[in-house]
Design an enzyme around this catalytic site. Structure first.
Site, short mmCIF file in Angstrom:
data_model
loop_
_atom_site.label_atom_id
_atom_site.label_comp_id
_atom_site.label_asym_id
_atom_site.label_seq_id
_atom_site.Cartn_x
_atom_site.Cartn_y
_atom_site.Cartn_z
N ASP A 272 0.99 -1.26 -0.19
CA ASP A 272 -0.16 0.08 0.09
C ASP A 272 0.98 1.08 -0.06
O ASP A 272 2.24 1.12 -0.02
CB ASP A 272 -0.87 0.06 1.35
CG ASP A 272 -2.40 0.69 0.99
OD1 ASP A 272 -2.15 1.83 0.86
OD2 ASP A 272 -3.15 0.03 1.05
N ASP B 221 3.47 2.94 -4.66
CA ASP B 221 2.19 3.75 -5.01
C ASP B 221 2.33 3.31 -6.62
O ASP B 221 3.19 3.32 -7.35
CB ASP B 221 2.75 5.30 -5.25
CG ASP B 221 1.87 6.21 -5.58
OD1 ASP B 221 0.94 5.72 -6.58
OD2 ASP B 221 1.83 7.49 -5.25
N VAL B 222 0.93 2.72 -6.99
CA VAL B 222 0.83 2.26 -8.33
C VAL B 222 0.89 3.11 -9.44
O VAL B 222 0.87 2.91 -10.61
CB VAL B 222 -0.43 1.32 -8.43
CG1 VAL B 222 -0.54 0.23 -7.32
CG2 VAL B 222 -1.66 2.22 -8.35
N ASN C 90 -5.47 -4.36 -6.92
CA ASN C 90 -6.67 -3.98 -6.18
C ASN C 90 -6.81 -2.46 -5.73
O ASN C 90 -7.77 -1.76 -5.72
CB ASN C 90 -7.01 -4.67 -4.91
CG ASN C 90 -7.79 -4.07 -3.85
OD1 ASN C 90 -9.10 -4.08 -3.90
ND2 ASN C 90 -7.13 -3.38 -2.83
N TYR D 241 -14.36 7.28 -13.07
CA TYR D 241 -14.35 6.01 -12.57
C TYR D 241 -14.99 4.76 -13.46
O TYR D 241 -14.15 3.74 -13.47
CB TYR D 241 -15.37 5.96 -11.32
CG TYR D 241 -14.97 4.76 -10.46
CD1 TYR D 241 -14.08 4.69 -9.29
CD2 TYR D 241 -15.93 3.70 -10.52
CE1 TYR D 241 -13.66 3.46 -8.42
CE2 TYR D 241 -15.69 2.59 -9.54
CZ TYR D 241 -14.91 2.34 -8.69
OH TYR D 241 -14.56 1.39 -8.07
N LYS E 71 -12.56 1.81 -14.90
CA LYS E 71 -13.20 0.42 -14.65
C LYS E 71 -13.53 -0.49 -15.91
O LYS E 71 -13.35 -1.58 -15.98
CB LYS E 71 -14.16 0.29 -13.52
CG LYS E 71 -13.80 0.77 -12.28
CD LYS E 71 -12.68 -0.02 -11.49
CE LYS E 71 -12.29 0.23 -10.52
NZ LYS E 71 -11.32 -0.42 -9.63
N THR F 46 -16.82 -0.34 2.63
CA THR F 46 -15.59 -0.19 2.95
C THR F 46 -15.49 1.34 3.39
O THR F 46 -16.07 2.09 2.83
CB THR F 46 -14.62 -0.67 1.64
OG1 THR F 46 -14.84 0.35 0.60
CG2 THR F 46 -15.11 -1.93 1.15
#
Ligand code: NAP
Length: 252
Positions: A36, A65-66, A92, A157, A161, A192
């Site tokens: 993370d 950090d992606v 994820n 978003y 996706k 979440t």
């Protein structure tokens, strides 16, 4: 145990669906790299989970950090060096991002795309290079119901996706002859931290979208990831597995 001895990376693993998946897969015998952001609680969480699982190498923290190709490449290299292989990756890490198109700035749009879509690309490239060297592996990408359905106010978003769902299909085709499976999951609305800050009315509106009559739980998504990660899914590749309480069923 369904993942006995497998070495697995989870990005965005310090919270929500990622953390639930780390916990679930640890119980099934996998060795985990919980990854993370540097400033997350990941290091302390991984230390505690490793202690519970009975070995420091059962759960390691590696910051990543992606949005950084360098950090993503280093994550996979270091995981392989410390654990011996990378058998499963759950890609994820992601952020929310609401707003209609007319008020969405370039900065906000590009940030969602850079984490939720480009991040999945960077992780896939690094993971598949490693898995191809091994001749085996399973990559699971986190999409969303908004990977195939539209929803007002989610322009960035849903674009990201949708990209994840179709990128997964192409990766599955490329990876199949190399002994590697690639799938995506499509969660409905899951309770979440991503949904925090929502008014009770907005939350109730989301509940109504799910025929099962509630939001999903993070461990219910983790169970689906576990299946795709494991050898039980040995003939499953290129799939988009919905975990959505029936959300999409009436919209096909
Ligand atoms: P979450 O609890 O916020 O977890 C996401 C994790 O990713 C957080 O720890 C977050 O850190 C981390 N992260 C954010 N940006 C990152 C980056 N650049 N590099 C690495 N890690 C980063 O959210 P969640 O609900 O579990 O979401 C996990 C995935 O499920 C996301 O891809 C999300 O789009 C997807 N999903 C969620 C839902 C839902 O309803 N919850 C539905 C469908 C799909 P910070 O906390 O510091 O941001």
């Amino acid at each position: 145990m369904r993942l006995n001895g497998k070495n697995m990376i989870v990005t965005g693993g310090a919270s929500g669906i990622g953390l639930a998946t780390v916990r679930r897969c640890l119980r099934e015998g996998a060795n985990l790299v919980l990854s993370d952001l540097e400033n997350s609680d990941g290091e302390a969480i991984a230390r505690e989970l490793a202690r519970e699982a009975g070995g420091v190498n059962r759960c390691l923290f590696i910051a990543c950090d992606v949005t950084s190709t360098e950090q993503v490449d280093a994550l996979v290299e270091e995981s392989a060096a410390r654990l011996g292989s990378v058998d499963v990756v759950f890609s994820n890490a992601g952020i929310g991002g609401m707003g209609p198109v007319e008020t969405t700035s370039d900065t906000d749009y590009l940030r969602v795309i850079d984490i939720n879509l480009n991040g999945v690309f960077r992780v896939a490239r690094a993971a598949l290079r490693q898995m191809y060297r091994q001749g085996s592996g399973s990559l699971v990408n986190c999409a969303s119901i908004l990977g195939t359905l539209g929803q007002s106010g989610t322009v960035a978003y849903s674009a990201a996706k949708g990209g994840v769902v179709n990128m997964t299909r192409t990766l599955a085709l490329e990876a199949a002859p190399r002994g590697v499976r690639v799938n995506s999951i499509g969660p409905g609305y899951i309770d979440t931290p991503l949904l925090q800050g929502m008014s009770p009315e907005a939350r109730e509106g989301l509940v109504r979208l799910h025929p099962i009559g509630r939001l999903g739980r993070d461990e219910e998504v983790a169970n689906a990831v576990l299946f795709l990660a494991s050898d039980e899914a040995s003939f499953v590749s290129g799939a988009y597995l919905l975990v959505d309480g029936g959300y999409a069923a009436g919209k096909a």
